[in-house]
Motif scaffolding. Sequence first.
Motif, mmCIF file in Angstrom:
data_model
loop_
_atom_site.group_PDB
_atom_site.id
_atom_site.type_symbol
_atom_site.label_atom_id
_atom_site.label_comp_id
_atom_site.label_asym_id
_atom_site.label_seq_id
_atom_site.Cartn_x
_atom_site.Cartn_y
_atom_site.Cartn_z
ATOM 1 N N PRO A 328 0.800 -1.234 0.000
ATOM 2 C CA PRO A 328 0.000 0.000 0.000
ATOM 3 C C PRO A 328 0.826 1.275 0.000
ATOM 4 O O PRO A 328 0.284 2.361 -0.268
ATOM 5 C CB PRO A 328 -0.825 -0.123 1.296
ATOM 6 N N GLU A 329 2.114 1.198 0.319
ATOM 7 C CA GLU A 329 2.958 2.383 0.323
ATOM 8 C C GLU A 329 3.411 2.769 -1.082
ATOM 9 O O GLU A 329 3.928 3.870 -1.290
ATOM 10 C CB GLU A 329 4.188 2.161 1.210
ATOM 11 N N PHE A 330 3.259 1.874 -2.057
ATOM 12 C CA PHE A 330 3.593 2.214 -3.436
ATOM 13 C C PHE A 330 2.564 3.205 -3.970
ATOM 14 O O PHE A 330 1.385 3.153 -3.586
ATOM 15 C CB PHE A 330 3.598 0.957 -4.317
ATOM 16 N N PRO A 331 2.956 4.099 -4.877
ATOM 17 C CA PRO A 331 1.971 4.986 -5.502
ATOM 18 C C PRO A 331 0.874 4.177 -6.199
ATOM 19 O O PRO A 331 1.147 3.134 -6.813
ATOM 20 C CB PRO A 331 2.799 5.789 -6.509
ATOM 21 N N VAL A 332 -0.350 4.666 -6.098
ATOM 22 C CA VAL A 332 -1.486 3.937 -6.671
ATOM 23 C C VAL A 332 -1.307 3.760 -8.175
ATOM 24 O O VAL A 332 -1.626 2.703 -8.739
ATOM 25 C CB VAL A 332 -2.796 4.677 -6.344
ATOM 26 N N ARG A 333 -0.773 4.768 -8.864
ATOM 27 C CA ARG A 333 -0.570 4.660 -10.314
ATOM 28 C C ARG A 333 0.416 3.543 -10.646
ATOM 29 O O ARG A 333 0.246 2.848 -11.660
ATOM 30 C CB ARG A 333 -0.051 5.979 -10.869
ATOM 31 N N VAL A 334 1.416 3.362 -9.817
ATOM 32 C CA VAL A 334 2.393 2.302 -10.060
ATOM 33 C C VAL A 334 1.744 0.933 -9.893
ATOM 34 O O VAL A 334 1.946 0.026 -10.711
ATOM 35 C CB VAL A 334 3.598 2.458 -9.109
ATOM 36 N N LEU A 335 0.936 0.773 -8.835
ATOM 37 C CA LEU A 335 0.279 -0.510 -8.606
ATOM 38 C C LEU A 335 -0.703 -0.837 -9.726
ATOM 39 O O LEU A 335 -0.747 -1.976 -10.224
ATOM 40 C CB LEU A 335 -0.445 -0.488 -7.258
ATOM 41 N N ASP A 336 -1.496 0.141 -10.143
ATOM 42 C CA ASP A 336 -2.472 -0.119 -11.192
ATOM 43 C C ASP A 336 -1.811 -0.365 -12.539
ATOM 44 O O ASP A 336 -2.402 -0.995 -13.424
ATOM 45 C CB ASP A 336 -3.455 1.044 -11.295
#
Length: 551
Positions: A328-336
């Motif tokens: 969850p600490e990764f940027p949301v754009r990176v995860l998606d």
Amino acid sequence: MPFARTCSVALIGVDGVVVEVQADLEPGVPAFTLVGLPDKALTEARDRVRAAVVNSGESWPQRKLTVGLSPASVPKSGSGFDLAVACAVLAAADRLDPAAIAGLLIIGELGLDGRVRPVRGVLPSVLAAADSGYRQVVVAEQTAAEAALVPGVSVMGVRSLRQLIALLTGAPEPEEEPDIMAGQPDPLLAGLLLPGAGVRNRATDSLIRPDLADVAGQYEARRALEIAAAGGHHLYLKGPPGAGKTMLAERLPALLPPLTETEALEVTAVHSVAGLLPPGRPLIDSPPYCAPHHSTTMPAIVGGGSGLPRPGAVSLAHRGVLFLDEAPEFPVRVLDALRQPLESGEVMIARSAGSMRLPARFLLCLAANPCPCGRHSMRGEGCECTPTMVNRYQARLSGPLLDRVDLQVQVSSVTRAELMTRDSTAESTATVAARVRVARERAAARLSDTPWRTNAEVPGHELRTRWQLAPGALVDAERDLERGLLTARGLDRVLRVSWTIADLAGRDRPGRSDVLTGLALRTGVQRGPALLDRPTSRACADLDADLGGEH
């Protein structure tokens, strides 16, 4: 004849394009013109090549020199064309026989003293040469072993331009000057290695091999790890800090079987382009493990950068494990951004300078705490986070991303008894890896006439129509689908996990118990016996009785 040509390779991602290097000498004011969409490093080859030729004892032609790189529409980058340019210039000046270099493919950077320096991406370059029909290549001596991995290609490794000239003219090989850098790090290897991108150093991995038996407790998570390795399924470990999530993820690569010859060439090609191929180990034959920090940017994860993109973490973990700790600490754009490679096994990157396709068939392992403070649980013991904070934290992992993760396992806190008492029944990595290897062999035999090799790669339509489950096996999954508790993609992934569980158990097809286990691993709702590390015969017998004898 004041014209000569030879060939080299331009890399676009991990794909190579054969480039014809042409040299033409004309009467006129001495000048050196390089054309064919070169980048800055390649444009500077004019000075490197001139100095290398002169310092190798050859005379530089005092005429108008034009070097063309064809096809001119393909962008060319890097210093790997230096040696080919030098040979073409010397052949145009009648120092070399143009016919002697016309059939060669030459890759290498030149130092000002004429020494040949290795460059990154030799393996994919030689693969492209072999596909184009070239059977003899010239590379730096340090990368000759890497180039020799390609079958059917004769490799000539050279140390200097003087040596290559002697070999092409039949003259005795010159004696090289003594190395004044003896006993110090080889400066010629400086261009091969780049700072690590979360990829573990394999030289030290052979000495430090974490064992699954070191993990205290976590029997359900161990079993989920085994299923993930056997079927290539993505895994999500969620639980409080210190429960062993990272320890489990670090032991996952050792459970995977060794890479096949084709897989090893794919992985080695990506790491060669990225500058992460260890010297002295030209072939990577074990699954890679990439664990980037949560501050890593989008280009570093997916691939990219200025100019032509370079491989990111998803490609460096190709045929291996990509571990995102503290997901969850990764940027949301990176995860998606992981959603597309998770489905297709590749990533397509488009930039103004060009686009390229990179392989990205990896096993994703996510690890996350239940809340920002990490102490949230079903009982809420010691958690200082408000419900809004908990929901916002957990929502950073989007529903579409988690819908692509087959196994979602709750990792509980380790008890005092599990931590202080040595468990003699805990299985080692070698024991579990042996079962994984047998399960993969069963799946490979079943999928032998298909383009897929693991259960996680099989499309859902094929699972529903080509390979039938036992009668009544899908009753519970169909009920969840009708209630909206399971998506169509989720049902397909439950089927894939069910086949892996059946392969591990040695059954020809999954039964209702296998589907129930797959549902429990996906939804977190336990519907049968506990998912133990090694299910007991009593538990299996009880399950048979509950399901009417249908396994």
